[in-house]
Enzyme design. Sequence first.
Site, PDB file in Angstrom:
ATOM      1  N   HIS A 185      -8.831 -12.474  -5.013  1.00  0.00           N
ATOM      2  CA  HIS A 185      -7.994 -11.423  -5.602  1.00  0.00           C
ATOM      3  C   HIS A 185      -6.942 -12.071  -6.489  1.00  0.00           C
ATOM      4  O   HIS A 185      -6.694 -13.266  -6.403  1.00  0.00           O
ATOM      5  CB  HIS A 185      -7.298 -10.626  -4.490  1.00  0.00           C
ATOM      6  CG  HIS A 185      -8.205  -9.666  -3.800  1.00  0.00           C
ATOM      7  ND1 HIS A 185      -8.090  -8.312  -3.949  1.00  0.00           N
ATOM      8  CD2 HIS A 185      -9.266  -9.870  -2.989  1.00  0.00           C
ATOM      9  CE1 HIS A 185      -9.032  -7.717  -3.238  1.00  0.00           C
ATOM     10  NE2 HIS A 185      -9.774  -8.641  -2.644  1.00  0.00           N
ATOM     11  N   HIS A 204      -1.365 -10.604  -6.975  1.00  0.00           N
ATOM     12  CA  HIS A 204      -1.649  -9.537  -7.936  1.00  0.00           C
ATOM     13  C   HIS A 204      -0.632  -9.520  -9.082  1.00  0.00           C
ATOM     14  O   HIS A 204       0.505  -9.943  -8.909  1.00  0.00           O
ATOM     15  CB  HIS A 204      -1.586  -8.167  -7.253  1.00  0.00           C
ATOM     16  CG  HIS A 204      -2.734  -7.910  -6.326  1.00  0.00           C
ATOM     17  ND1 HIS A 204      -2.602  -7.268  -5.128  1.00  0.00           N
ATOM     18  CD2 HIS A 204      -4.056  -8.200  -6.431  1.00  0.00           C
ATOM     19  CE1 HIS A 204      -3.784  -7.168  -4.536  1.00  0.00           C
ATOM     20  NE2 HIS A 204      -4.683  -7.729  -5.298  1.00  0.00           N
ATOM     21  N   GLY A 205      -1.052  -8.992 -10.233  1.00  0.00           N
ATOM     22  CA  GLY A 205      -0.116  -8.684 -11.304  1.00  0.00           C
ATOM     23  C   GLY A 205       0.049  -9.767 -12.354  1.00  0.00           C
ATOM     24  O   GLY A 205      -0.688 -10.765 -12.379  1.00  0.00           O
ATOM     25  N   ASP A 253     -11.503  -0.733  -3.533  1.00  0.00           N
ATOM     26  CA  ASP A 253     -10.619  -1.901  -3.545  1.00  0.00           C
ATOM     27  C   ASP A 253      -9.415  -1.628  -2.635  1.00  0.00           C
ATOM     28  O   ASP A 253      -8.766  -0.584  -2.747  1.00  0.00           O
ATOM     29  CB  ASP A 253     -10.164  -2.131  -5.002  1.00  0.00           C
ATOM     30  CG  ASP A 253      -9.532  -3.491  -5.229  1.00  0.00           C
ATOM     31  OD1 ASP A 253      -9.730  -4.390  -4.395  1.00  0.00           O
ATOM     32  OD2 ASP A 253      -8.851  -3.650  -6.266  1.00  0.00           O
ATOM     33  N   HIS A 254      -9.121  -2.557  -1.731  1.00  0.00           N
ATOM     34  CA  HIS A 254      -7.965  -2.455  -0.819  1.00  0.00           C
ATOM     35  C   HIS A 254      -7.912  -1.129  -0.054  1.00  0.00           C
ATOM     36  O   HIS A 254      -6.859  -0.473  -0.019  1.00  0.00           O
ATOM     37  CB  HIS A 254      -6.648  -2.663  -1.585  1.00  0.00           C
ATOM     38  CG  HIS A 254      -6.476  -4.056  -2.096  1.00  0.00           C
ATOM     39  ND1 HIS A 254      -6.148  -5.115  -1.275  1.00  0.00           N
ATOM     40  CD2 HIS A 254      -6.625  -4.567  -3.336  1.00  0.00           C
ATOM     41  CE1 HIS A 254      -6.093  -6.229  -2.001  1.00  0.00           C
ATOM     42  NE2 HIS A 254      -6.384  -5.931  -3.260  1.00  0.00           N
ATOM     43  N   SER A 313      -6.521 -12.688 -12.379  1.00  0.00           N
ATOM     44  CA  SER A 313      -6.333 -12.522 -13.825  1.00  0.00           C
ATOM     45  C   SER A 313      -5.740 -13.767 -14.477  1.00  0.00           C
ATOM     46  O   SER A 313      -4.937 -14.485 -13.874  1.00  0.00           O
ATOM     47  CB  SER A 313      -5.425 -11.317 -14.113  1.00  0.00           C
ATOM     48  OG  SER A 313      -6.201 -10.142 -14.235  1.00  0.00           O
ATOM     49  N   ASP A 326      -7.927  -7.123 -12.890  1.00  0.00           N
ATOM     50  CA  ASP A 326      -7.375  -5.825 -13.264  1.00  0.00           C
ATOM     51  C   ASP A 326      -6.305  -5.992 -14.347  1.00  0.00           C
ATOM     52  O   ASP A 326      -6.364  -5.382 -15.418  1.00  0.00           O
ATOM     53  CB  ASP A 326      -6.786  -5.148 -12.010  1.00  0.00           C
ATOM     54  CG  ASP A 326      -6.229  -3.765 -12.300  1.00  0.00           C
ATOM     55  OD1 ASP A 326      -6.679  -3.129 -13.273  1.00  0.00           O
ATOM     56  OD2 ASP A 326      -5.340  -3.308 -11.567  1.00  0.00           O
TER      57      ASP A 326
HETATM   58  O1  TD4 Z   1      -7.575  -6.064  -6.143  1.00  0.00           O
HETATM   59  N1  TD4 Z   1      -7.089  -6.235  -7.385  1.00  0.00           N
HETATM   60  C1  TD4 Z   1      -6.799  -5.037  -8.185  1.00  0.00           C
HETATM   61  C2  TD4 Z   1      -5.641  -4.276  -7.634  1.00  0.00           C
HETATM   62  C3  TD4 Z   1      -5.606  -2.888  -8.229  1.00  0.00           C
HETATM   63  C4  TD4 Z   1      -4.390  -2.117  -7.803  1.00  0.00           C
HETATM   64  O2  TD4 Z   1      -4.596  -0.777  -8.145  1.00  0.00           O
HETATM   65  P1  TD4 Z   1      -3.441   0.288  -7.871  1.00  0.00           P
HETATM   66  O3  TD4 Z   1      -2.356   0.038  -8.899  1.00  0.00           O
HETATM   67  O4  TD4 Z   1      -4.127   1.617  -8.076  1.00  0.00           O
HETATM   68  O5  TD4 Z   1      -2.973   0.106  -6.438  1.00  0.00           O
HETATM   69  C5  TD4 Z   1      -6.866  -7.524  -7.845  1.00  0.00           C
HETATM   70  O6  TD4 Z   1      -7.027  -8.484  -7.092  1.00  0.00           O
HETATM   71  C6  TD4 Z   1      -6.442  -7.714  -9.276  1.00  0.00           C
HETATM   72  O7  TD4 Z   1      -5.831  -8.963  -9.549  1.00  0.00           O
HETATM   73  P2  TD4 Z   1      -5.029  -9.178 -10.956  1.00  0.00           P
HETATM   74  O8  TD4 Z   1      -4.818 -10.662 -11.046  1.00  0.00           O
HETATM   75  O9  TD4 Z   1      -5.898  -8.680 -12.048  1.00  0.00           O
HETATM   76  O10 TD4 Z   1      -3.730  -8.429 -10.851  1.00  0.00           O
HETATM   77 ZN    ZN Z   2      -6.597  -7.261  -4.840  1.00  0.00          ZN
HETATM   78 CA    CA Z   3      -3.791  -7.430   1.751  1.00  0.00          CA
END
Ligand code: TD4
Ligand code: ZN
Ligand code: CA
Length: 305
Positions: free
Chosen positions: A208, A178-179, A80-81, A211, A253
């Site tokens: 992405h 995210h988050g 991922d990323h 959530s 996530d």
């Molecule tokens: O790609 N993701 C997950 C990002 C994970 C980040 O991990 P680190 O803290 O190790 O960098 C998402 O798109 C998740 O989306 P969400 O809505 O669940 O935050």
């Molecule tokens: Zn992401």
């Molecule tokens: Ca990006």
Amino acid sequence: MLVTGLEILKKARAEGYGVGAFNTNNMEFTQAILEAAEELRSPVILALSEGAMKYGGRALTQMAVALAKEARVPVAIHLDHGSSYESVLKALREGFTSVMIDKSHEDFETNVRETKRVVEAAHAVGVTVEAELGRLAGIEEHVAVDEKDALLTNPEEARIFMERTGADYLAVAIGTSHGAYKGKGRPFIDHPRLERIAGLVPAPLVLHGASAVPPELVERFRAAGGEIGEAAGIHPEDIRKAIALGVAKINTDTDLRLAFTALIRETLGKSPKEFDPRKYLGPAREAVKEVVKSRMELFGSVGKA
Ligand code: TD4
Ligand code: ZN
Ligand code: CA
């Protein structure tokens, strides 16, 4: 069985359902995600960020690959990323079957060039690639059109980007972020933009920051002593609409993190004398599994394995 990301996602887009990519950092999340997939006969993508690989090392990557091979449903192990070519090569060496190269913060030409380089390396060893175009930003309904345009994925650019890079699936920026704080009130997904992208890009699309940040879960976290501000996520109905329009991979996530931590807080709060980690990690693992299952139901991947 361990399969490529594209194998799972091509079928999903063709048949109009979504497949969850769930992030793991440890044994409990890995088990929860794979058990949910097996119990619901759903394909699944196990996502490891660079942070996960750093935290869990080979213990995590090799557990994930070994369990995916044994699983009775299709599983892809996904980076991922991925931020660099080197990071992607590391994942390839560990046996991942799907990698993301995220150069979306670079200018268009750099993104094309760097993505293409990764596609060549990954395809040479039979691994499929996710790329990203546009910036993930929590966008609210009232944001001005030109302001949105500067951040979100441009449909025509997306078509050219996919043709030039040869990437297999595309992460689009259509308003999510995210988050646990995705913008006040009801965070916004730009469905008309998604529809235009999907009309020009036949590859599976990736969402992405998907959530839900369910209010019940936030409340439970708070009730157990957790502190969290004005949390907000993506409404399930908006996810369902996005899948109908061409989104095949949905990342989750935050919801899993919230469930896991709420249950640990709750269990420890109720039993201050407890210090057997299995006694609080077990219920937390169960809570993650429940969230994964409800996401699979929402995405429509149940019974598709
Ligand atoms: O790609 N993701 C997950 C990002 C994970 C980040 O991990 P680190 O803290 O190790 O960098 C998402 O798109 C998740 O989306 P969400 O809505 O669940 O935050
Ligand atoms: Zn992401
Ligand atoms: Ca990006």
